[in-house]
Enzyme design. Structure first.
Site, PDB file in Angstrom:
ATOM      1  CD  GLU A 147      -2.686  -1.283   2.533  1.00 19.51           C
ATOM      2  OE1 GLU A 147      -3.827  -1.780   2.497  1.00 19.51           O
ATOM      3  OE2 GLU A 147      -2.142  -0.957   3.601  1.00 19.51           O
ATOM      4  CG  ASP A 205     -12.394  -7.571   1.385  1.00 22.29           C
ATOM      5  OD1 ASP A 205     -11.228  -7.156   1.544  1.00 22.29           O
ATOM      6  OD2 ASP A 205     -13.294  -7.394   2.238  1.00 22.29           O
TER       7      ASP A 205
HETATM    8  N1  ADE Z   1      -9.087  -4.517   4.828  1.00 19.53           N
HETATM    9  C1  ADE Z   1      -9.420  -4.997   3.624  1.00 19.53           C
HETATM   10  N2  ADE Z   1     -10.505  -5.767   3.715  1.00 19.53           N
HETATM   11  C2  ADE Z   1     -10.878  -5.783   5.000  1.00 19.53           C
HETATM   12  C3  ADE Z   1     -11.901  -6.405   5.713  1.00 19.53           C
HETATM   13  N3  ADE Z   1     -12.799  -7.177   5.096  1.00 19.53           N
HETATM   14  N4  ADE Z   1     -11.966  -6.214   7.053  1.00 19.53           N
HETATM   15  C4  ADE Z   1     -11.070  -5.444   7.672  1.00 19.53           C
HETATM   16  N5  ADE Z   1     -10.053  -4.833   7.052  1.00 19.53           N
HETATM   17  C5  ADE Z   1      -9.971  -4.992   5.721  1.00 19.53           C
END
Ligand code: ADE
Length: 291
Positions: A75, A260
């Site tokens: 990142e 996600d």
């Molecule tokens: N960072 C990226 N995806 C995440 C998730 N589902 N929960 C917490 N932090 C995250």
């Protein structure tokens, strides 16, 4: 007898003289260790930073200094590559990458995952480097229906969703040291960052929630969304950084690209898309710094 007495007095005086000389010498040595006499080459060294490379950025440039914090190396990578005149310094177990990008002085830090690491990193950055602004960048899990993998969220506020003192009468996310739940992101900085997104990007501004849990179970989603129905996405650092920034009076913002959907598939999606999403968020920050 008189002779013996004279010898004894002479001996005593010699010993006293020697002792005073030794005392004076040791005071002289101690003085070389006082703070005034230690050459301080930069503001951060004064705060305990240890130099890892040999360049020095001690000259104040009078330009805006932006601190950028990300949890993962992917990142931060393209921002690190873009740094010029860079110096690496080690403080509080973390490396800080200091240099310039575009018209800004920049300090980059990879804090690791979770709220404590992020908060501690933000405080170390503020104490040692005194940035004018702090930006948190990275990926996140989408909570809002209108977001898909690859979309962007720019925070207008942040909340620590797992901070729970409900049983003693406080609302979820209540930060007692600031007597509030929501931290407010800097609008001007967020506006300027939003100006660099490509037109076709789906960019939504709103609430980002952070907790010390990867969100992938229905019960986590339900808990978050029942307490904070306007939450757009979940991650693990932004609100801790917001909290520390507010406590120090440093304006901040959070930019996240969705890796996600914070649901049953989020582990698999995160593995596949976190790098792409993290890099995408950083690439827009790069565009902002170079604008
Ligand atoms: N960072 C990226 N995806 C995440 C998730 N589902 N929960 C917490 N932090 C995250």
């Amino acid at each position: 007898m008189k002779m013996k007495m004279r010898k004894f007095v002479t001996c005593l005086m010699a010993t006293l003289l020697l002792a005073s000389a030794l005392l004076l010498m040791s005071c002289g040595n101690a003085k070389t260790e006082t703070k005034e006499d230690v050459p301080v080459t930069s503001e951060n060294e004064a705060a305990g930073a240890e130099k890892v490379s040999d360049k020095d950025i001690s000259e104040p440039s009078g330009r805006t200094k932006i601190g950028i914090i990300a949890a993962l190396s992917c990142e931060l990578e393209i921002l690190k590559e873009a740094l010029t005149d860079d110096v690496v310094e080690s403080l509080a177990g973390t490396e800080f990458y200091c240099g310039t990008i575009g018209n800004y002085d920049v300090v980059l830090m990879q804090c690791g995952m979770g709220k404590v690491s992020a908060g501690a990193g933000a405080q170390a950055m503020i104490t040692a480097y005194n940035p004018d602004y702090i930006i948190n960048t990275g990926c996140a899990g989408a909570l809002a229906e209108e977001l898909a993998v690859g979309d962007i969220v720019v925070a207008d506020k942040t909340v620590e969703w797992d901070l729970d003192t409900i049983d003693i009468g406080n609302p979820r996310g209540y930060v007692s040291s600031l007597d509030k739940v929501e931290m407010t992101a800097d609008k001007d900085l967020s506006d300027k960052i939003c100006a660099v997104f490509d037109e076709e990007e789906n960019v939504i501004r709103g609430m980002v929630v952070s907790g010390d849990q990867f969100v992938d179970k229905p019960e986590q989603r339900e808990l978050i969304l029942s307490a904070f129905p306007e939450a757009l996405c979940a991650e693990m650092e932004g609100a801790a950084i917001g909290h520390v920034c507010e406590q120090n009076g440093v304006p901040f913002c959070v930019v996240r690209c969705m890796s996600d959907n914070a649901n049953g598939d989020s582990g698999v999606n995160f593995a596949e898309f976190s790098e792409i999403a993290g890099e995408k968020s950083a690439s827009y920050l790069l565009a902002f710094l170079n604008a």
